[in-house]
Scaffold this active site. Structure first.
Site, PDB file in Angstrom:
ATOM      1  CE1 TYR A 142      30.485  36.099  35.541  1.00 39.78           C
ATOM      2  CE2 TYR A 142      32.119  36.097  33.777  1.00 39.78           C
ATOM      3  CZ  TYR A 142      30.804  36.160  34.193  1.00 39.78           C
ATOM      4  OH  TYR A 142      29.811  36.282  33.269  1.00 39.78           O
ATOM      5  CE  LYS A 192      16.679  34.960  44.690  1.00 43.85           C
ATOM      6  NZ  LYS A 192      15.339  35.291  44.139  1.00 43.85           N
ATOM      7  CG  ASP A 224      13.335  37.094  41.666  1.00 41.75           C
ATOM      8  OD1 ASP A 224      13.697  38.103  42.300  1.00 41.75           O
ATOM      9  OD2 ASP A 224      12.688  36.165  42.192  1.00 41.75           O
ATOM     10  CG  ASP A 248      27.312  37.773  31.714  1.00 37.72           C
ATOM     11  OD1 ASP A 248      27.690  38.417  30.713  1.00 37.72           O
ATOM     12  OD2 ASP A 248      27.063  36.554  31.682  1.00 37.72           O
ATOM     13  CG  ASP A 252      24.110  39.608  26.744  1.00 37.23           C
ATOM     14  OD1 ASP A 252      24.982  40.480  26.873  1.00 37.23           O
ATOM     15  OD2 ASP A 252      24.270  38.559  26.074  1.00 37.23           O
TER      16      ASP A 252
END
Ligand code: IPM
Ligand code: MG
Length: 366
Positions: A142, A192, A224, A248, A252
């Site tokens: 970001y 990751k 994942d 993020d 959700d």
């Protein structure tokens, strides 16, 4: 009478409607528990662009800096969606996060039994799920630079940068261990590390900080894997800590466990201490929902739950926080319901229910 100062940024869409309910709940709790809040109302997002040309006017930022906490509704809407516009409402969010150093984003997700029908997960899969997602909020993709497009020899290319400093990782990971220690003592660090250099430093830091917190059991997971397991085995998780973009996405996704984005609260904590705790910004995870704005049908529960987090973390008003949380739980269990929860009640019906509950002690059945 204890005094607190809150920067009040209702923003766009349903923001003003849901913030108004949260403000009245905080005032009712103040009357009951003996404190007062001075609300400093300021423009933010699309409404600020319309009035001043800027999504985050300097006056708004100054008011936030002078306050103990910020209560924010939502920003954005189709009116300001032109991708080529020089400023967009979302710029205000990123600007607030970086200018106020709001590095730690807390997004709790719980599966209320009363909302089993609202969640797509089978009741036996979600039963008992109670997850705190701790998202790093001021680093990573970001904010990393360079970012942007260029054309070299007629070929267009684009770059985003995933950068973290060691201290940035250390402070969020330390907080994650502290939060896990205060809950069920289990921490999942999501990265990751099989691909990203940033994740390998992240993992190293987690292992170092873990030595100082032997009471917390910690596991590393490649992103994942929890993307799948969070929906198939949500009860496995207690606290999840992760970098900005992974957080993020996972937060959700986790909303499906709760049943509605209209229920999810968030706190974004900074580094500054206040009289009652730590400076922070509080906002519902849902957006501005322009499709239902102004109709009096928005679900205010996520914003009221966010205000409860504000009372607890920044204002040091734990009893008031409990009262708001108790009212939200009661509303979920047997109160009026807005459309997102399968009901047909309006915002004001939910507000009345909450206010009656927050304003007076509940009788405990003998
Ligand atoms: C969130 C939102 C923001 C983010 C957007 C609006 C920039 O999705 O708070 O999760 O990506 O952080
Ligand atoms: Mg998001």
């Amino acid at each position: 009478m204890r005094q607190h100062r809150v920067a009040y940024l209702p923003g766009d869409g349903i923001g003003p409607e849901v913030c108004d309910v949260a403000r009245r709940c905080v005032e009712a709790a103040g009357a009951r528990f003996g404190f007062e809040v001075r609300w400093d109302e300021q423009l933010v997002g699309g409404t600020a662009i319309d009035a001043t040309g800027q999504a985050l006017p300097s006056e708004t930022l100054d008011a936030c800096r002078a306050a103990d906490a910020v209560l924010l509704g939502a920003v954005g809407g189709p009116r300001w969606d032109d991708p080529s516009a020089p400023t967009r409402p979302e710029d205000a969010l990123l600007g607030l996060r970086s200018a106020l150093e709001l590095f730690a984003n807390l997004r709790p997700v719980t599966a209320h039994a009363a909302l089993a029908a609202a969640s797509p997960l089978r009741p036996e899969v979600r039963a008992g799920a109670d997850i705190l997602i701790l998202r790093e909020l001021t680093g990573g993709l970001y904010f990393g630079r360079p970012q942007g497009r260029e054309v070299n020899d007629g070929v267009e290319s684009v770059v985003d940068t995933l950068r973290y400093t060691r201290p940035e990782i250390e402070r969020i990971v330390e907080l994650a261990f502290e939060l896990a220690a205060g809950r069920r003592g289990h921490l999942t660090s999501v990265d990751k590390a099989n691909v990203l250099a940033s994740s390998r430093l992240w993992r190293e830091v987690v292992d170092e900080v873990a030595l100082r917190h032997p009471e917390v059991s910690v596991e590393h997971a490649l992103v994942d894997s929890p993307a799948y397991l969070i929906l198939t085995q949500p009860t496995h998780y207690d606290v999840i800590v992760t970098e900005n973009l992974f957080g993020d996405i996972l937060s959700d996704e986790a909303a499906a466990i709760a049943g509605s984005l209209g229920l999810l609260a968030s706190a974004s904590l900074g580094t500054r201490t206040t009289e009652g705790g730590r400076f922070g910004m509080y906002e519902p995870v849902h957006g501005s929902a322009p499709g239902i704005a102004g109709q009096g049908v928005a679900n205010p529960l996520a914003t009221v739950a966010s205000a409860a987090m504000m009372l607890r973390w920044s204002l040091g008003e734990a009893d008031a926080a409990d009262a708001l949380e108790d009212a939200v739980t009661a509303a979920i269990e047997h109160g009026p319901r807005t459309g997102d929860l399968g009901g047909s009640d309006g915002t004001e019906a939910v507000a009345s229910f909450l206010l009656a509950r927050v304003g007076q002690p509940q009788e405990v059945p003998a």
